[in-house]
Design a protein around this motif. Structure first.
Motif, PDB file in Angstrom:
ATOM      1  N   LEU A   1       0.935  -1.391   0.108  1.00  0.00           N
ATOM      2  CA  LEU A   1       0.127  -0.077   0.146  1.00  0.00           C
ATOM      3  C   LEU A   1       0.637   1.325  -0.249  1.00  0.00           C
ATOM      4  CD1 LEU A   1      -2.998   1.840   0.682  1.00  0.00           C
ATOM      5  CD2 LEU A   1      -1.935   1.684   3.076  1.00  0.00           C
ATOM      6  N   ILE A   2       0.527   1.956  -1.164  1.00  0.00           N
ATOM      7  CA  ILE A   2       1.701   3.848  -0.892  1.00  0.00           C
ATOM      8  C   ILE A   2       0.751   4.597   0.625  1.00  0.00           C
ATOM      9  CG2 ILE A   2       2.255   4.889  -2.543  1.00  0.00           C
ATOM     10  CD1 ILE A   2       3.862   1.740  -3.145  1.00  0.00           C
ATOM     11  N   ALA A   3       1.436   4.346   1.131  1.00  0.00           N
ATOM     12  CA  ALA A   3       0.555   5.053   2.309  1.00  0.00           C
ATOM     13  C   ALA A   3       0.592   6.277   2.115  1.00  0.00           C
ATOM     14  CB  ALA A   3       1.043   4.046   3.295  1.00  0.00           C
ATOM     15  N   GLN A   4       1.595   6.824   1.744  1.00  0.00           N
ATOM     16  CA  GLN A   4       2.305   8.343   2.125  1.00  0.00           C
ATOM     17  C   GLN A   4       2.898   8.148   0.434  1.00  0.00           C
ATOM     18  OE1 GLN A   4       3.131   7.850   6.596  1.00  0.00           O
ATOM     19  NE2 GLN A   4       3.130  10.097   6.109  1.00  0.00           N
ATOM     20  N   GLY A   5       2.680   9.738   0.094  1.00  0.00           N
ATOM     21  CA  GLY A   5       3.286  10.467  -1.067  1.00  0.00           C
ATOM     22  C   GLY A   5       2.716   9.420  -2.333  1.00  0.00           C
ATOM     23  N   ALA A   6       3.728   9.871  -3.400  1.00  0.00           N
ATOM     24  CA  ALA A   6       3.738   9.204  -4.957  1.00  0.00           C
ATOM     25  C   ALA A   6       4.165   8.406  -6.082  1.00  0.00           C
ATOM     26  CB  ALA A   6       2.994  10.300  -6.096  1.00  0.00           C
ATOM     27  N   LEU A   7       3.978   7.457  -5.894  1.00  0.00           N
ATOM     28  CA  LEU A   7       5.151   6.896  -6.830  1.00  0.00           C
ATOM     29  C   LEU A   7       6.112   8.149  -7.504  1.00  0.00           C
ATOM     30  CD1 LEU A   7       3.288   2.824  -7.486  1.00  0.00           C
ATOM     31  CD2 LEU A   7       5.167   3.710  -6.033  1.00  0.00           C
ATOM     32  N   ALA A   8       4.873   8.518  -8.681  1.00  0.00           N
ATOM     33  CA  ALA A   8       5.184   9.386  -9.766  1.00  0.00           C
ATOM     34  C   ALA A   8       6.661   9.856  -9.589  1.00  0.00           C
ATOM     35  CB  ALA A   8       3.693  10.496 -10.289  1.00  0.00           C
ATOM     36  N   GLU A   9       6.110  10.486  -8.143  1.00  0.00           N
ATOM     37  CA  GLU A   9       6.862  11.993  -7.229  1.00  0.00           C
ATOM     38  C   GLU A   9       8.555  10.744  -6.355  1.00  0.00           C
ATOM     39  OE1 GLU A   9       4.841  14.422  -5.252  1.00  0.00           O
ATOM     40  OE2 GLU A   9       3.098  14.243  -6.014  1.00  0.00           O
TER      41      GLU A   9
END
Ligand SMILES: Cc1cc2nc3c(=O)[nH]c(=O)nc-3n(C[C@H](O)[C@H](O)[C@H](O)COP(=O)(O)OP(=O)(O)OC[C@H]3O[C@@H](n4cnc5c(N)ncnc54)[C@H](O)[C@@H]3O)c2cc1C
Lengths: 464, 412
Positions: free
Chosen positions: A366-374
Motif C-alpha cells: 500500500l502506498i500509504a504516503q506520497g506518490a510513486l510518480a514523485e
C-alpha cells in the motif's frame, strides 16, 4: 567447578577469538571490553586492513569523494587486541577448541565468534571473470581498483545485476558522467528486495538518468580482445553491448568454506544460530562456545514466524555483534535475544531508500504516503493480513512509525488515514515479487527454516 | 489537585522560573485530557512517537473545534495563509524543501558553516561593546541582538528595521502564549493584525529583491526555481520569511540566555568551557535537553482516533506535546534533572523530531556554541546578579527577559 566460577575466570583470564575483522568483529570486540572482559582477545582477518566500512565503497568512494583508505571504522573504545591481519582462518577443531590459520598457526579459544561475512559472487566463467576490466565490489581493494578504472573515463561501464549494489554502482557511474548499461535478469531493479511496484519506480529512476537499463535478460558471455581486456557483453536476447569495464554484481556467497568438516552447521547459506547468536552444529545442537554475527549468520526471528533470516545489513551486523559479545560472557538467564527488526538503507540517483521489516515476505503493498510518480513515498508491505515491511523513497522520517506497526503485528492494510495519502494509496496492490523458484540476485534477505520447536531445525543445505 | 490544574499552573507566569517540578507531576499521567478537550502528552517516548506518527496533523483545518477557543494560535486565522510549520505534507514538504534549498544541504551545504567568521565577528563586536561590567543585561546587550543580526543578514532584512518588526514579532509571540480568560477574540485580532503588518513589510522587501536580487535568502526564495517543485509564489515567500524571521530570532535568544544562566549555576562546566571551546558542542546539546527554548508544541491534532498509553485521543482533538517535560523523563534519561554535558547519548526533543524538526537547528547550534564559548572565554569572573532572573511571559518560548550579570572585566 561451578558455572559462575567458569564465567568469572572467562571474563578475567579467558581467551576469546574473533574470526572476521570487519564491522561485526570489531563491534563485538569493543562490546566484550565494554562488558568487562579482560582476558586475551584475538582478531583474525584475511584482509590486511584494520576494520573498515563497506557502504561508502559503492557510494562516496566510487564517486571519488572519499578515498578507500579513509573508510576505517571509527573506534568506540580501545580493545587491546592481538591482531592477526592478512591471514585467513583455514579450519576449526571444535573438540580441541582451536582455530587453524593459513600460516600454520593454531589459536586456542574458550569462546569463538565467527564473523566472516560474505564475499561477492564472482562471474561464473573463470576465464571471462579474469579478463582485464572485469570487477566485483566487496572490499576496499575492489573499490580502489574500480574507482581507478572509472577515473580513466571508460567509454561504457556494464553492470551485471541491478540489486542494491549494482544500482548504486550505476548511480555512481552516472554521476561521474560515464555511460552505463545495466543488465538485470528480473523485470526491474531491486525487484527481489522490494518487489515489482517499487522496482518499476527504480527502473524509471535509472532510465531518466540516462542509464541503459536492460531487464528480463541474462548475460551469456563476456568477450575479451586479443590483449585480454574485456570489450563486450553478450545478452540472452542476442544483443551485444560494448564496454571496457564490467562490474559483476550478482549478490554474495557466505564465507563458510573454511569450516567444512568442522562439524559446525555452516554451509552456503551461512551459519545457523539461535536467537542468542550461538551456532548450531550439524546435528542441530546448539554450541555453548561458538557464536556468530553479521552477514554470515542465519538466525530465527520470532516476529517473522521464527524463520531463519540472514541479513546483509549494516545495522544488523552491529546489533548482532553486540548481542553475541554480551552472551559470550553471560550465563543462560542473562543472555539476550537478537530481535533486531531488519533495516536497510541505500542511496542512488539522488534518492535515499530505506526499508524496515522484511518487504520480500510481503504479498501486497500500500502506498500509504506520497506518490510513486514523485518518487517520494512510503510503501507498506502486507503479509497474511499484517504489516510485514515498509520502504521509503525520500521519506525516511516516517519509517519509525511503520517499524512500530511491524513490531506490533498491526493489521494490513492499516485501517486509518495518514497525512499525505494520495490516489496511489487508496487500496493495496500486489507487491509483485518474482516467483521465488526463479532465482534473482539482489534480495538481501533470504528466508528459510522452521520453528525452533520443530525437530527439523537441523541445518539443511541451501536450495541454490 | 487535579491534572487539569497542573497545565494551568505551568502556564501561570509565577511558575515560569522553574516549571520542572510541575512537569514531573504531569508525567505521572503521560496523556492527560484537559477539561476543554485538549490532550497533553508529557513523556519522552510518547512524544517522540507522535512526532513520527503520520496520523498526527499540524494543519489547524483538521482540528474539530475550530481554533477560536482560548488555546488557539493566531496564525490559523490570519489574513496570510499558514507557513509550512502549520501545514502537512505534501504542501509542508514542498515549501520546506524549497526554503531549505537556499539554507542547507544538499543545495547549500556550506551556507551555515561559511557564516562562522561573520558570526564570530558579530559576537566579538557585541562583547566588546558591553561597557559597564559592574552590571549589564545579557539579553539586551547580547542574546537578543546577536541572532537578530544574523537572521537579518541571512534573510536580507535591513538590520535598521529591527525596531519596526520587533513590535509585530513581540505581539505575535504573545499571541502564541496559551493564556486563559481575558478577551481572546481581541487578542487574536491584535495578533492577526501584527502578522499581516509583518507580512506587508516583508512584501515590500520581496518586491525590491525581485527587481534587484542579492545574495540573501529572500532573493533566492523570490527568484529561485526549485526543480520539480517549481518556484514559490509571493505569498509563499512572505509566509516562509515571516516564519524564518520569527523562529530565527525568538528561539536562539532563549537558548543563549538559558545557556549562560545554566553555566553560571554550574561553575565547573563554565570553567571547562573556558579552557576548551570545543566543549560547547556537548554543552549546547545538553542545554537543548535541559532548558529547551521551545517548551511545548501546542495545537497538533489527529486525523483518526489514536490510542496512546491506553488513552484514545479522538479525531480532531487538540494535542499538546510538552517536549521540555519529555526531555526530563527518567524513563529515557538517567538522572534527568542533572545538567551533564558528558552524558552518553543526548537525543533530546529540543528541536522537536520528525518532519517538523527545527529547520534552523544547524544555525541555532552554531550560534549558541560560538556565543557561549566566547562569553566563557572573555567575561572575567562573571556573576549572576539575580537568580532566578525575570522571565518572559511565554510558556511556549521560555527564557529570561533580562539576565543581570556582573564581571571583573572583559578579556581581550
Ligand atoms: C559495496 C557495499 C555497500 C553496502 N551498502 C550498504 C548499505 O547501504 N546499507 C547497509 O545496511 N548495508 C550495506 N552493505 C552491507 C554491509 O556492509 C554489511 O552488512 C556488513 O559489512 C557486514 O559486516 P560483517 O562484519 O558481518 O561482514 P564483512 O564486512 O563481510 O566482514 C567479514 C570479514 O571477514 C573476513 N573473512 C572472511 N573469511 C575469513 C577467514 N576465513 N579468515 C579470516 N577472515 C575472513 C572478510 O574478508 C571480511 O573482512 C554494503 C556492503 C557492500 C559490500
Amino acid at each position: 567447578m561451578s558455572v559462575d566460577g567458569f564465567l568469572q575466570r572467562l571474563r578475567s583470564e579467558g581467551r576469546i577469538v574473533v574470526v572476521g575483522a570487519s564491522l561485526a568483529g570489531l563491534r563485538a570486540a569493543e562490546t566484550l571490553r565494554a562488558e568487562g572482559f579482560t582476558g586475551t582477545l584475538t582478531l583474525i582477518g584475511d584482509e590486511p586492513y584494520e576494520p573498515y566500512d563497506r557502504p561508502p565503497l559503492s557510494k562516496q568512494v566510487l564517486l571519488g569523494r572519499a578515498s578507500a583508505e579513509h573508510t576505517a571504522l571509527p573506534r568506540r573504545r580501545a580493545i587491546d587486541a592481538e591482531w592477526r591481519l592478512g591471514v585467513p582462518a583455514t579450519g576449526l577443531d571444535m573438540a580441541a577448541k582451536r582455530v587453524r590459520l593459513a600460516d600454520g598457526d593454531e589459536v586456542p579459544y574458550d569462546r569463538l565468534l565467527i564473523a566472516t561475512g560474505v564475499r561477492a559472487r564472482p562471474w561464473p566463467n573463470e576465464a571471462e571473470a579474469g579478463l582485464d576490466g572485469v570487477f566485483v565490489l566487496r572490499t576496499r581493494d575492489d573499490a580502489v581498483a574500480l574507482q581507478r578504472r572509472l577515473a580513466e573515463e571508460p567509454r561504457r561501464v556494464f553492470v551485471i545485476g541491478a540489486g542494491f549494489t549494482g544500482s548504486e554502482i550505476a548511480s555512481a557511474c552516472h554521476e561521474r558522467g560515464l555511460p552505463v548499461t545495466v543488465a538485470e535478469r528480473g523485470d526491474a531493479p531491486l525487484v527481489g528486495a522490494l518487489g515489482g511496484v517499487v522496482g518499476r519506480v527504480a527502473a524509471e529512476l535509472q532510465r531518466e538518468h540516462g542509464v541503459d537499463l536492460r531487464t528480463g535478460v541474462m548475460v551469456t558471455r563476456l568477450e575479451g580482445d586479443s590483449a585480454g581486456r574485456v570489450r563486450a557483453a553478450h545478452l540472452s536476447d542476442g544483443s551485444e553491448v560494448e564496454a571496457d569495464v564490467v562490474v559483476v554484481s550478482l549478490g554474495a556467497t557466505r564465507n563458510t568454506e573454511w569450516l567444512a568438516g568442522s562439524g559446525l552447521g555452516a554451509g552456503p547459506r551461512g551459519i545457523a544460530c539461535d536467537a542468542g547468536c550461538r551456532a548450531f552444529d550439524i546435528r542441530g545442537i546448539v554450541t555453548d562456545d561458538i557464536f556468530v554475527a553479521g552477514d554470515v549468520a542465519r538466525s530465527p526471528h520470532p516476529l517473522f514466524g521464527y524463520q531463519f533470516l540472514s541479513l546483509e545489513h549494516w545495522g544488523n551486523a552491529v546489533s548482532q555483534a553486540e548481542i553475541a559479545a554480551h552472551n559470550m560472557l553471560s550465563d543462560s538467564v542473562d543472555r539476550r535475544p537478537h530481535m533486531w527488526v531488519p533495516a536497510f538503507w541505500s542511496s542512488q540517483f539522488g534518492v535515499s531508500i530505506k526499508s524496515v521489516g522484511v518487504p520480500s515476505m510481503g504479498t501486497e503493498i500500500l502506498i500509504a504516503q506520497g506518490a510513486l510518480a514523485e518518487r517520494r513515498f512510503t510503501g507498506v508491505y502486507g503479509y497474511q493480513g499484517r504489516v510485514i515491511g515498509a520502504v521509503t523513497f525520500d521519506q525516511t522520517r516516517w519509517l519509525e512509525f511503520y517499524q512500530h506497526l511491524i513490531e506490533t503485528t498491526a493489521p494490513f492494510p492499516p485501517p486509518f488515514p495518514t497525512v499525505d495519502r494520495r490516489s496511489d494509496g487508496q487500496r493495496p496492490l500486489p507487491a509483485d515479487f518474482p516467483d521465488p523458484s526463479v532465482p534473482t540476485h539482489g534480495p538481501t534477505v533470504t528466508l528459510s527454516g522452521y520453528s525452533p520447536a520443530d525437530r527439523r531445525i537441523t541445518f539443511t543445505p541451501g536450495r541454490h | 489537585m487535579t491534572q487539569a490544574s497542573l497545565l494551568r499552573q505551568i502556564i501561570d507566569y509565577s511558575n515560569r522560573p522553574n516549571p520542572y517540578p510541575l512537569y514531573a507531576e504531569l508525567r505521572n499521567t503521560p496523556v492527560v485530557r484537559e477539561p476543554d478537550g485538549a490532550y497533553v502528552v508529557s513523556t519522552y517516548w510518547e512524544i517522540e512517537s507522535l512526532l513520527h506518527d503520520p496520523r498526527v496533523s499540524s494543519d489547524a483545518r483538521n482540528l474539530s473545534v475550530p481554533p477560536t477557543d482560548d488555546l488557539s494560535e493566531p496564525e490559523a486565522q490570519s489574513a496570510l495563509p499558514p507557513s509550512f510549520i502549520r501545514l502537512d505534507p505534501p504542501e509542508h514538504d514542498r515549501l520546506r524543501r524549497m526554503a531549505n534549498r537556499s539554507f542547507g544541504p544538499p543545495h547549500s551545504p556550506r551556507r551555515i558553516n561559511d557564516m562562522r567568521g561573520e558570526l564570530a565577528e558579530i559576537v566579538t563586536g557585541l562583547i566588546d561593546g558591553i561597557g559597564d561590567t559592574s552590571r549589564f543585561d545579557l539579553v539586551d546587550q547580547f542574546s537578543y541582538p546577536f541572532p537578530v543580526t544574523v537572521i537579518c543578514r541571512l534573510l536580507g532584512v535591513p538590520r535598521e528595521d529591527e525596531p519596526r518588526f520587533r513590535t509585530w514579532v513581540d505581539t505575535l509571540v504573545t499571541g502564541l502564549d496559551p493564556r486563559r480568560g481575558d478577551d481572546e477574540a481581541e487578542r487574536n485580532r491584535v495578533s492577526n493584525e501584527a502578522r499581516t503588518q509583518l507580512g506587508m513589510y516583508l512584501a515590500g522587501l520581496v518586491e525590491e529583491r525581485r527587481k534587484k536580487p542579492g545574495d540573501d535568502m529572500l532573493s533566492q526564495l523570490t527568484t529561485g526555481t526549485h526543480g520539480a517543485d517549481g518556484s514559490m509564489t509571493t505569498i509563499e515567500v512572505i509566509t516562509t520569511s515571516v516564519l524564518l524571521l520569527i523562529a530565527g530570532h525568538e528561539t536562539t535568544v532563549n537558548l543563549i540566555t538559558n545557556g549562560m544562566l545554566t553555566l553560571l549555576r554550574h561553575p565547573e562546566v563554565l570553567q571547562r568551557l573556558r579552557e576548551d571551546p570545543a566543549y560547547s558542542v556537548p554543552i549546547v546539546e545538553e542545554l537543548l535537553r535541559y532548558e529547551p527554548p521551545v517548551q511545548l508544541l501546542p495545537n497538533r491534532t489527529v486525523l483518526t482516533d489514536v490510542d496512546i498509553c491506553g488513552v484514545t485521543i479522538p479525531k480532531g482533538a487538540s494535542l499538546w506535546l510538552v517536549v521540555a517535560s519529555g526531555n526530563r523523563d527518567p524513563k529515557r534519561f538517567s538522572d534527568p534533572e542533572t545538567f551533564d554535558p558528558d552524558r552518553g547519548d543526548i537525543q533530546h526533543l529540543g528541536f522537536g523530531s520528525g518532519i517538523h524538526s527545527c529547520f534552523g537547528a544547524p544555525l541555532a547550534r552554531l550560534e549558541a556554541q560560538l556565543a557561549l564559548s566566547e562569553l566563557a572565554r572573555r567575561l572575567d569572573n562573571p556573576r549572576l546578579l539575580e537568580d532566578p532572573p525575570e522571565y518572559r511571559q511565554s510558556a511556549v518560548l521560555r527564557g529570561p527577559r533580562h539576565l543581570a550579570l556582573a564581571c571583573d572585566g572583559i578579556r581581550p
